[in-house]
Every structure is written in structure tokens, then in C-alpha cells.
Design a protein around this motif. Structure first.
Motif, PDB file in Angstrom:
ATOM      1  N   ASN B   5       1.010  -0.954   0.263  1.00 41.28           N
ATOM      2  CA  ASN B   5      -0.460  -0.563  -0.411  1.00 41.28           C
ATOM      3  C   ASN B   5       1.042   1.470  -0.297  1.00 41.28           C
ATOM      4  OD1 ASN B   5      -1.843   2.854   0.502  1.00 41.28           O
ATOM      5  ND2 ASN B   5      -2.784   1.285   2.316  1.00 41.28           N
ATOM      6  N   ASN B   6       0.967   1.816  -1.226  1.00 41.75           N
ATOM      7  CA  ASN B   6       1.630   3.350  -0.916  1.00 41.75           C
ATOM      8  C   ASN B   6       1.009   4.039  -1.251  1.00 41.75           C
ATOM      9  OD1 ASN B   6       3.747   2.059  -1.826  1.00 41.75           O
ATOM     10  ND2 ASN B   6       3.467   1.708  -4.138  1.00 41.75           N
ATOM     11  N   CYS B   7      -0.228   4.509  -0.622  1.00 40.74           N
ATOM     12  CA  CYS B   7      -0.843   5.656   0.241  1.00 40.74           C
ATOM     13  C   CYS B   7      -0.513   6.034   1.080  1.00 40.74           C
ATOM     14  CB  CYS B   7      -2.405   5.430  -0.234  1.00 40.74           C
ATOM     15  SG  CYS B   7      -3.288   6.465   0.426  1.00 40.74           S
ATOM     16  N   GLU B   8      -0.405   7.433   0.921  1.00 36.48           N
ATOM     17  CA  GLU B   8       0.437   8.562   2.103  1.00 36.48           C
ATOM     18  C   GLU B   8      -0.644   8.275   3.251  1.00 36.48           C
ATOM     19  OE1 GLU B   8       0.193  12.382   0.142  1.00 36.48           O
ATOM     20  OE2 GLU B   8      -1.964  12.444   0.383  1.00 36.48           O
ATOM     21  N   PHE B   9      -1.466   7.560   3.384  1.00 40.45           N
ATOM     22  CA  PHE B   9      -2.606   7.539   4.540  1.00 40.45           C
ATOM     23  C   PHE B   9      -2.488   6.217   5.003  1.00 40.45           C
ATOM     24  CE2 PHE B   9      -4.760  10.701   3.988  1.00 40.45           C
ATOM     25  CZ  PHE B   9      -5.470  11.477   4.882  1.00 40.45           C
ATOM     26  N   SER B  10      -1.241   5.108   4.280  1.00 39.22           N
ATOM     27  CA  SER B  10      -1.402   4.021   5.511  1.00 39.22           C
ATOM     28  C   SER B  10      -1.028   4.180   6.405  1.00 39.22           C
ATOM     29  CB  SER B  10      -0.573   3.189   4.153  1.00 39.22           C
ATOM     30  OG  SER B  10       0.804   3.001   4.559  1.00 39.22           O
ATOM     31  N   GLU B  11       0.094   4.866   7.017  1.00 36.55           N
ATOM     32  CA  GLU B  11       0.772   4.748   8.155  1.00 36.55           C
ATOM     33  C   GLU B  11      -0.870   5.173   9.167  1.00 36.55           C
ATOM     34  OE1 GLU B  11       4.452   6.517   8.501  1.00 36.55           O
ATOM     35  OE2 GLU B  11       4.214   7.486  10.178  1.00 36.55           O
ATOM     36  N   LYS B  12      -1.158   6.649   8.363  1.00 31.89           N
ATOM     37  CA  LYS B  12      -2.428   7.082  10.156  1.00 31.89           C
ATOM     38  C   LYS B  12      -3.100   5.452   9.343  1.00 31.89           C
ATOM     39  CE  LYS B  12      -1.871  10.864  10.081  1.00 31.89           C
ATOM     40  NZ  LYS B  12      -0.961  11.551  11.283  1.00 31.89           N
ATOM     41  N   VAL B  13      -3.519   4.701   8.986  1.00 31.71           N
ATOM     42  CA  VAL B  13      -4.808   4.088   8.632  1.00 31.71           C
ATOM     43  C   VAL B  13      -4.031   2.945   9.751  1.00 31.71           C
ATOM     44  CG1 VAL B  13      -5.615   1.343   7.868  1.00 31.71           C
ATOM     45  CG2 VAL B  13      -5.152   3.725   6.665  1.00 31.71           C
ATOM     46  N   TYR B  14      -2.897   2.273   9.982  1.00 28.92           N
ATOM     47  CA  TYR B  14      -2.226   2.049  11.617  1.00 28.92           C
ATOM     48  C   TYR B  14      -2.242   2.283  12.546  1.00 28.92           C
ATOM     49  CZ  TYR B  14       0.633  -1.502   8.330  1.00 28.92           C
ATOM     50  OH  TYR B  14       0.630  -2.232   7.422  1.00 28.92           O
TER      51      TYR B  14
END
Lengths: 198, 284
Positions: B5-14
Motif C-alpha cells: 500500500n503506497n498511499c500516504e495515508f496507510s500509516e494513519k490507518v495503522y
């Protein structure tokens, strides 16, 4: 467990500290499964001992509730009670084991130390798909380092928040987050390799 | 598994799944998830992962909840019993202690025959072996000055010890308060008729203790020694024991051999003064 549920636990604990039996029982209902499983891990999987330890933990909880002020999270506070009760039990068992080595049997002969070896491996009939997955998860957890395994178990098996884990392990939140991230990624890779986890 | 997942939001999902976002950030992630399949897939994976790890946990054995509650309820009952014991048994225990350890008080306003004087609203106690218990007449308060010929008894109305209620409480619980109506007076040893000292008098020193939330007054009889102003000041300055009470005319001091020794250098001190817990010194 989300923040609202954590706040609910804190208010139940304060109510129980004031003597409310119903608040204590609700607190028990919300935490007993987690506590029982922590006790199960502390007793090496012995269900009988885990049940005894769970009872000791909740008696200790009742006795120490008057000192709970709500300054820390109830979950963290309960964790320490579980830790202390488990350590007390381990010390007591160590003492008993030492004593039992010198016991003699009735006929005067020196007793031999007996160790019960319990084979926990399920029989082929008992291995269900669910059990297989559980075993795989446990084996995968065992491949992690102690510090990664500890954090994953606290987060996913005991339901503690990142803040609470930071408090329990005396780490800062950033360290907990990064360890959790790394541990999670490792586990996923292992589980995917074994079982096509998705 | 979605590991790319390269979306910049992926870390925010975690972080959203870990509950470490503030409300504003949480709202932003939720909005983002509505439009990002990659992050939604990541969220589903995280949820499945959490569920898988949680599935390792065993269910609670049957009956354990009830066993735990039963044990805790037993503790709760024990705690309630102990609290009740403290609240109700302590005052009774305190009253029993008072009845056996506190000295009797003898008073009269004008030196009349104390034995026949009517009971006043003051606390009095049996002294036990010490011979200042009231006489056996009903309502009597004790010996008169003529009877014992040793000490004049002075009443100090301002220092009256306890209310009639307190007196009645102790009498009811022990039945041993001498002078209380219906309570038998204890046997008293005979007073020695001779004494080297004839000027001593008594002072009533009262202390209020709290037992289980209730105030209980204890009265002590103190022999009084009257000193000159200079002697009084010097004695107080040199006294290293406890000064229990001090007022314009004198002070109550905790009795000791050392104190009696110093007093005997200044005034006559009868040997019976040793028996008292406290001593009153007055300044002329």
C-alpha cells in the motif's frame, strides 16, 4: 477496546471502590476473559491453576480498589495486579517444589521427585481448522523476539492501547508504535508463508 | 496480503486501528477510507489480523465467573462486618476500659457532707484501690473532708467532666460507675487518717477521646500544689515532661518522680501523690 470502553472501565472501578457490588461484577464481566488468558499463560496453560490464579487476582483487585484513584488507566492498574499475583504464585510454587524434593514416602523410603509430563499436542482427531490456525499463530509468535512478542500480545491478545502498553513497559509511545509496526509486519509475513494469511 | 500500500495515508490507518489519533485526525482517516480501496483493504487486513490473534485466547471456563463473584462477595461481607465491629463494638470496649481505669471524682460546692450531697451533673469514677470512691448512700459523692481528714475537696464547676448522658452511657454499659443510681459501690480500702500534708486539694482535669466517632470524656483527679509566682515560673521552665493544660491560674502537668522531686523542694508533697497520673500546680 476503544477509548470509550476504557473510560467505562475506569468509572466502574471507581464505583466499585465505593462498594458497589454490581459495578464490580460488570468490571469482572468486561475483564475476566483477558485476565483468565493472562493467568493461563502465567501457569503454562494449566486451566485449573489459571482458574485459581484468576480468583486470587480478583480478590486482590477487590482489596486494592480503595487505592485506585483513576489517575492511571484501569487496564494498566489491573495488569500490575495480575503481574504481582502471578509472581507470588510462581514464588510459592518454587518453594513447594523445593520442599517436595525432600519428602519421604510413608514406608520410609526416600521419595523420588516426580514430574508430570503432559503432552499438549492434540490428537489428529482434535485438530480442527480453528485449532490449526491457533497453533500457527502461537508458533509464529514464538519466532518473534521477546520484546516484539510481548508488545503484540499486550496489544492484540490482552487488548491494551498503545498508551497503556507504554505505561506498562515504561517506554515512550513512539517506541511502542515502531516495535508494534515491525512485529506486526514480521508476523504477517510468517503467517502468509505458512498459511496464505490474507 | 496488501503489503504494497503506497498511499500516504496507510500509516494513519495503522494509527487509527491502534487508537492513537485525535478526533480530528480520526475523522480525516474515516473520510479517506470512503474513497481509497487500498487503505480500506489495509483496514480489513488489520481487523482480520487482530481477530486472529484474539482467537488464540481461550474462552472463560464455565462457572468461573460465578466462583469469582462468590469469593469476592465473601470478602465484601467480611469487610462490612469489620466496619460494623469498629463502629459499634469500639465505644462499648472503650466504656469498659474507662470503668476499670479512671479514678472517682469527689466534689462539693461548700464542703458539706459529701456522702449525703445530691449527685451533680458531673462525671465520677471509681478509683479502684485508691480510696476516693463515693460513699454508699444513694446519690452520694464520696467522703467529706471531715470523714477522711486528709484533703479538702474542691469543686471546680468549670472543669466538670461529662454530661449526664455520657455518665448514663457508661453506667448502662458497665454498671460499675460508683454513685450511679442502683449501681453498687465498690469496696474501698480505708483511707489513712494521717498525712503529712493538709493543704492539698483536687483539680478535675478532663480529656475528650474519640472512639469510633463518638466523643468520650475522661476525668482525672489531680492533687493541687500552690507555688509562688517565681517558683511556678521556674518549675515550668525546668519541667521537661508534658504540660497537659495551662490557664491563667496554673497548669496540669504529667506526673513523674522527677516532677514530684522538684515539687518537694518547694512545698510539702505527700507520698500518695505518686499515685496520680497528673498534677496541678497553681501560681499564687
Amino acid at each position: 477496546m476503544d477509548e470509550r470502553e476504557r473510560d467505562k472501565l475506569t468509572s466502574l472501578a471507581l464505583e466499585a471502590a465505593g462498594g458497589s457490588e454490581s459495578a464490580f461484577e460488570e468490571l469482572l464481566t468486561k475483564t475476566e476473559r483477558t485476565v483468565y488468558n493472562m493467568a493461563l499463560r502465567a501457569t503454562g496453560g494449566d486451566e485449573h491453576d489459571a482458574a485459581d490464579l484468576s480468583q486470587e487476582i480478583y480478590i486482590k483487585l477487590w482489596r486494592s480498589l480503595p487505592s485506585f484513584r483513576g489517575d492511571s488507566s484501569f487496564g494498566t492498574w489491573l495488569f500490575r495486579i495480575v503481574q504481582n499475583a502471578s509472581a507470588d504464585r510462581a514464588r510459592k510454587l518454587a518453594k513447594e517444589r523445593t520442599v517436595s524434593l525432600t519428602l519421604e514416602s510413608d514406608d520410609g523410603e526416600e521419595g523420588r521427585e516426580e514430574t508430570d509430563v503432559v503432552d499438549l499436542s492434540p490428537t489428529p482427531e482434535e485438530r480442527t481448522l480453528e485449532n490449526e490456525r491457533k497453533e500457527d499463530v502461537l508458533r509464529a509468535l514464538n519466532t518473534l523476539s521477546d520484546k516484539h512478542r510481548e508488545i503484540v500480545m499486550l496489544r492484540y491478545m490482552d487488548g491494551y492501547s498503545v498508551n497503556e502498553i507504554a505505561d506498562i513497559l515504561s517506554l515512550d509511545e513512539g517506541t511502542v508504535k515502531s516495535r508494534l509496526f515491525r512485529a506486526r509486519e514480521k508476523l504477517k509475513i510468517i503467517l502468509e508463508k505458512w498459511n496464505g494469511f490474507d | 496480503m496488501n503489503t504494497h500500500n503506497n498511499c500516504e495515508f496507510s500509516e494513519k490507518v495503522y494509527e487509527y486501528m491502534d487508537g492513537t489519533l485525535n478526533p480530528e485526525e480520526r475523522e480525516r482517516v474515516l473520510e479517506h477510507l470512503k474513497g481509497c480501496e487500498s487503505c480500506s483493504e489495509l483496514k480489513r487486513e488489520q481487523e482480520a489480523f487482530a481477530a486472529l490473534l484474539d482467537s488464540v485466547n481461550e474462552e472463560l471456563p464455565e462457572g468461573l465467573h460465578d466462583r469469582i463473584m462468590s469469593n469476592v462477595r465473601r470478602e465484601m461481607r467480611r469487610d462490612r462486618f469489620m466496619r460494623a465491629l469498629k463502629r459499634y463494638a469500639m465505644p462499648v470496649a472503650a466504656a469498659l476500659v474507662l470503668a476499670f481505669t479512671v479514678p472517682a471524682v469527689l466534689r462539693a460546692n461548700d464542703g458539706t457532707d459529701i456522702a449525703n450531697a445530691p449527685a451533680t451533673d458531673e462525671m465520677f469514677y471509681s478509683l479502684g484501690e485508691d480510696a476516693y470512691a463515693p460513699a454508699e448512700t444513694e446519690g452520694g459523692l464520696g467522703r467529706s473532708a471531715e470523714q477522711d481528714g486528709v484533703y479538702d475537696v474542691k469543686e471546680d464547676a468549670e472543669d466538670s467532666c461529662a454530661s449526664a448522658d455520657t455518665k448514663a452511657t457508661i453506667a448502662a454499659s458497665t454498671g460499675a460507675v460508683t454513685g450511679a443510681p442502683g449501681a453498687p459501690a465498690p469496696e474501698e480500702p480505708a483511707l489513712e487518717a494521717e498525712s503529712a500534708h493538709t493543704d492539698a486539694a483536687y483539680f478535675n482535669y478532663s480529656v475528650t477521646h474519640t472512639f469510633g466517632g463518638e466523643g468520650v470524656v475522661t476525668c482525672y483527679v489531680c492533687p493541687i500544689f500552690t507555688l509562688s509566682a517565681d517558683e511556678y515560673k521556674t518549675l515550668l521552665r525546668e519541667f521537661d515532661g508534658s504540660v497537659m493544660q495551662k490557664d491563667e491560674s496554673g497548669a496540669v502537668l504529667k506526673n513523674s518522680d522527677k516532677l514530684l522531686g522538684k515539687l518537694s523542694e518547694l512545698v510539702d508533697v505527700d507520698s500518695s501523690a505518686e499515685k496520680f497520673d497528673f498534677v496541678r500546680i497553681n501560681s499564687k
